[in-house]
Design an enzyme around this catalytic site. Structure first.
Site, short mmCIF file in Angstrom:
data_model
loop_
_atom_site.label_atom_id
_atom_site.label_comp_id
_atom_site.label_asym_id
_atom_site.label_seq_id
_atom_site.Cartn_x
_atom_site.Cartn_y
_atom_site.Cartn_z
N SER A 1 -26.62 -46.00 44.22
CA SER A 1 -27.77 -45.74 43.35
C SER A 1 -27.27 -45.61 41.92
O SER A 1 -26.59 -46.50 41.42
CB SER A 1 -28.53 -44.50 43.82
OG SER A 1 -29.70 -44.32 43.06
N HIS B 1 -30.14 -49.20 44.49
CA HIS B 1 -31.49 -48.79 44.10
C HIS B 1 -31.87 -49.48 42.79
O HIS B 1 -31.33 -49.16 41.73
CB HIS B 1 -31.56 -47.27 43.91
CG HIS B 1 -31.57 -46.52 45.20
ND1 HIS B 1 -31.24 -45.18 45.29
CD2 HIS B 1 -31.86 -46.90 46.47
CE1 HIS B 1 -31.34 -44.78 46.54
NE2 HIS B 1 -31.70 -45.81 47.28
N ASP C 1 -30.30 -40.59 49.81
CA ASP C 1 -30.57 -41.80 50.59
C ASP C 1 -29.25 -42.35 51.12
O ASP C 1 -28.24 -42.37 50.42
CB ASP C 1 -31.27 -42.85 49.71
CG ASP C 1 -31.73 -44.06 50.51
OD1 ASP C 1 -31.99 -43.91 51.72
OD2 ASP C 1 -31.84 -45.15 49.92
#
Length: 347
Positions: free
Chosen positions: A12, A39, A130
């Site tokens: 991310s 992401h 995540d």
């Protein structure tokens, strides 16, 4: 342990730079496919071109239904979840997971189910968590769990969460991961994986019946910040997870951040409505000031009341709030699009 035949990587915030370093350190004859979720939300991404330029392996956005070929890097395209099934790539606009699409967990889950002990999962830099549940699935099915050393990560939350909940086989600085991946796909000797031990689930403590002298009536359920649907709570290993019937999913930390974001949005909207009411009442008072002075005074009083409550509500919104999710994981400004800095680099 089985020889690794597929590698999945999740990243991310800070991930673009980390992925470029990895791509630049892998050999052209790397004998396994690499699947990546960075992401990026729905933003345009030039990441395939950046990774191709950085290293010797070709990189591209995954296409729905295409066959996975060793020696290639496949990336989840903007606003699409990437999963695998029976040796093929699949894309979908399924519900966001942890406020993200593409999200890391769907890819890792599908790879765990399809490749089992032949899979290796890697969690790199990023905010929140995540990828933790997906990496746990890979670990539970006998695959290799790899985490970037949180002290080495530009944004340590994701690797820190994975290290805490998954008990990874390897926790390494970024520069050491390419060499490890080469050893895994070549079948070099390595340590056996230690399966994580799931803690027994404990009932949460009872909520206090009164807060500051006021009785707290517990709501029937907690709702989804994305769609308003009822959320079901479940525990996976040591991770608390919430799912709604639409399919949106959240770990507890992401749920807390998303819930706070929605709460602040609603409260600031209330401040705006109060300001508008104050202005409306003031205009009405001025309109009838001469003809109906008594009624005008009431409009003035209503305007003053609305403004007074707007100031009080604004003060409430801007106070410091207790954010327990930030004790180990830093909160994000916008849970639905967490890679703004990466997007700026890409574009």
């Amino acid at each position: 342990m089985a020889r690794t035949s597929i590698v999945v990587i999740g990243a991310s915030a800070g991930g673009v730079s980390a992925l470029r370093l990895l791509a630049g350190a892998l050999p052209a004859d790397f004998p396994a496919a690499i699947l990546v979720v960075q992401h990026i939300g729905a933003h345009k991404s030039e990441l395939p071109a950046l990774l191709t330029a950085a290293g010797s392996m070709p990189a591209k956005h995954a296409e729905d239904g295409e066959t996975i070929v060793p020696g290639h890097i496949y990336l989840a395209p903007p606003d699409r979840h990437l999963t695998v099934n029976d040796g093929r790539l699949h894309l979908s606009r399924g519900p966001k997971e942890n406020c993200s699409r593409p999200a890391i967990d769907p890819l890792f889950r599908s790879v765990a189910a399809n490749y089992g002990a032949k899979a290796a999962g890697v969690i790199l830099t990023g905010n929140l968590n995540d990828g933790t549940l997906g990496l746990l699935e890979i670990k539970l099915r006998g695959g290799v769990a790899i985490v970037q050393d949180p002290e080495d990560a530009a944004h340590p939350d994701m690797p820190r969460s994975a290290a805490a909940h998954v008990r990874p086989d390897y926790c390494l600085p970024l520069t050491a991961i390419p060499k490890l991946l080469v050893e895994l796909v070549n079948g070099s000797d390595r340590k056996a994986a230690a399966m994580p031990i799931s803690p027994s689930q404990q009932n949460a403590g009872a909520e206090p019946e009164k807060i500051n002298g006021n009785r707290f009536e517990r709501p029937l359920t907690v709702t989804c910040p994305e769609c308003g649907g009822a959320l079901k709570r479940r525990v996976v290993g040591s991770i608390v997870k919430f799912d709604c019937h639409i399919g949106h999913t959240y770990t507890a930390e992401v749920m807390a951040a998303a819930q706070f974001e929605e709460m602040e949005k609603v409260m600031r909207a209330a401040v705006r409505f109060l300001n508008e009411r104050a202005e409306f009442c003031l205009q009405m008072a001025e309109h009838i000031r001469t003809a109906e002075p008594v009624a005008a005074a009431e409009w003035h009083a209503a305007s003053k009341q609305a403004m007074d409550r707007a100031y009080k509500l604004r003060d409430l919104v801007e106070q410091d709030w207790i954010t327990p999710e930030s004790s180990g994981i830093a909160p994000v400004g916008n849970g639905r699009d967490r890679a703004v800095s990466d997007n700026a680099i890409e574009n």
